[in-house]
Design an enzyme around this catalytic site. Structure first.
Site, PDB file in Angstrom:
ATOM      1  N   SER A 111       9.931  -6.365   6.575  1.00  0.00           N
ATOM      2  CA  SER A 111       9.839  -7.174   5.361  1.00  0.00           C
ATOM      3  C   SER A 111      10.313  -8.609   5.652  1.00  0.00           C
ATOM      4  O   SER A 111       9.734  -9.266   6.501  1.00  0.00           O
ATOM      5  CB  SER A 111      10.636  -6.510   4.236  1.00  0.00           C
ATOM      6  OG  SER A 111      10.319  -7.051   2.987  1.00  0.00           O
ATOM      7  N   ASP A 186       2.717   1.485   1.221  1.00  0.00           N
ATOM      8  CA  ASP A 186       3.679   0.482   0.767  1.00  0.00           C
ATOM      9  C   ASP A 186       3.397   0.093  -0.678  1.00  0.00           C
ATOM     10  O   ASP A 186       2.316  -0.401  -1.002  1.00  0.00           O
ATOM     11  CB  ASP A 186       3.610  -0.749   1.672  1.00  0.00           C
ATOM     12  CG  ASP A 186       4.780  -1.709   1.455  1.00  0.00           C
ATOM     13  OD1 ASP A 186       5.201  -1.888   0.302  1.00  0.00           O
ATOM     14  OD2 ASP A 186       5.256  -2.269   2.455  1.00  0.00           O
ATOM     15  N   HIS A 218       7.634   1.310   1.125  1.00  0.00           N
ATOM     16  CA  HIS A 218       8.124   0.101   1.803  1.00  0.00           C
ATOM     17  C   HIS A 218       9.394   0.379   2.610  1.00  0.00           C
ATOM     18  O   HIS A 218       9.485   0.005   3.783  1.00  0.00           O
ATOM     19  CB  HIS A 218       8.376  -0.993   0.765  1.00  0.00           C
ATOM     20  CG  HIS A 218       8.706  -2.326   1.348  1.00  0.00           C
ATOM     21  ND1 HIS A 218       7.778  -3.101   2.017  1.00  0.00           N
ATOM     22  CD2 HIS A 218       9.871  -3.033   1.372  1.00  0.00           C
ATOM     23  CE1 HIS A 218       8.341  -4.220   2.426  1.00  0.00           C
ATOM     24  NE2 HIS A 218       9.614  -4.205   2.049  1.00  0.00           N
TER      25      HIS A 218
END
Length: 239
Positions: A111, A186, A218
């Site tokens: 991320s 995700d 995620h």
């Protein structure tokens, strides 16, 4: 420094989050392999205190034990703003190179950790070489991100005085083996950021490897044993 049979936590600054976890699983006889350390940078939108250097404890158990593996923590946007996160990553990376006597490293980020990987490649001192980078469900362009997810503006603004001025040059990736990983499942980031990065790399004629698979939601990606399998397969391949 905190010790147990699995990891050691070493400080690179005075703040309690300025630490690196070293996962010590390396028998002495494999030192001759001379593999660069693989450094993990966690995500959490620059702000989530539940994301730490310990996010990858599970993956560390499944990684090939000859891979020198460590993980960085850094200060959060509740206390600092960009570029402080990057400054922490750079300081921690330099600590790793000194601690493991290696001038070559590889980076893996999830991320905003992927964002920090790309920023670090452009900011590390010239005596440190990045061999491989693994970008997991990453954020690569903030204006594009906010076009798709306007409600993410709050955490982006919390972390930046002016997010529109933050650019990540990609030309240095020509010298790095690039791996882009994205989970179909995700729920926080679609394929848009990954597709954006792929398009930029193609325009720059930069080679990359893309793995898109069912790797969970995620925050499941960096704990998925399929990721460990992918790392074990690709980390030993010569460029």
């Amino acid at each position: 420094m905190e010790d147990n049979q699995f990891y050691r936590q070493v400080s690179y600054g005075e703040h309690p989050r300025q630490v690196v976890s070293f996962y010590d699983r390396i028998p002495a006889f494999v030192d001759s392999l001379n593999l660069p350390p693989l450094i993990f940078i966690h995500g959490g939108a620059w702000k989530d205190p539940t994301n730490t250097d310990r996010d990858v404890d599970k993956i560390a158990e499944f990684l090939n034990k000859t891979i020198p593996f460590c993980s960085i923590d850094y200060r959060l946007s509740s206390e600092v703003k960009h570029p402080a996160f990057l400054e922490d990553v750079l300081a921690a990376s330099e600590l790793v190179t000194k601690h493991l006597a290696s001038t070559t490293i590889s980076l893996i980020g999830h991320s905003v950790g992927a964002t920090l990987c790309l920023q670090a490649i452009n900011a590390l001192p010239p005596n440190i070489t990045v061999e491989k980078v693994y970008l997991l469900d990453g954020i690569y362009d903030l204006p594009e991100l906010l076009k798709e997810y306007p409600n993410y503006r709050s955490f982006v603004d919390e972390a930046h005085d002016d997010y529109t001025s933050v650019e990540i040059p990609l030309d240095k990736l020509k010298d790095v083996e690039v791996h882009i990983v994205q989970s179909y499942e995700d729920e926080l980031l679609s394929m848009s950021q990954t597709n954006w990065l792929v398009k930029q790399l193609q325009d720059l004629n930069i080679p990359y490897q893309l793995k898109v698979a069912n790797l969970g939601k995620h925050n499941d990606v960096y704990t998925n044993t399929k990721l460990a399998d992918y790392l074990n397969t690709t980390y030993f391949q010569p460029r």
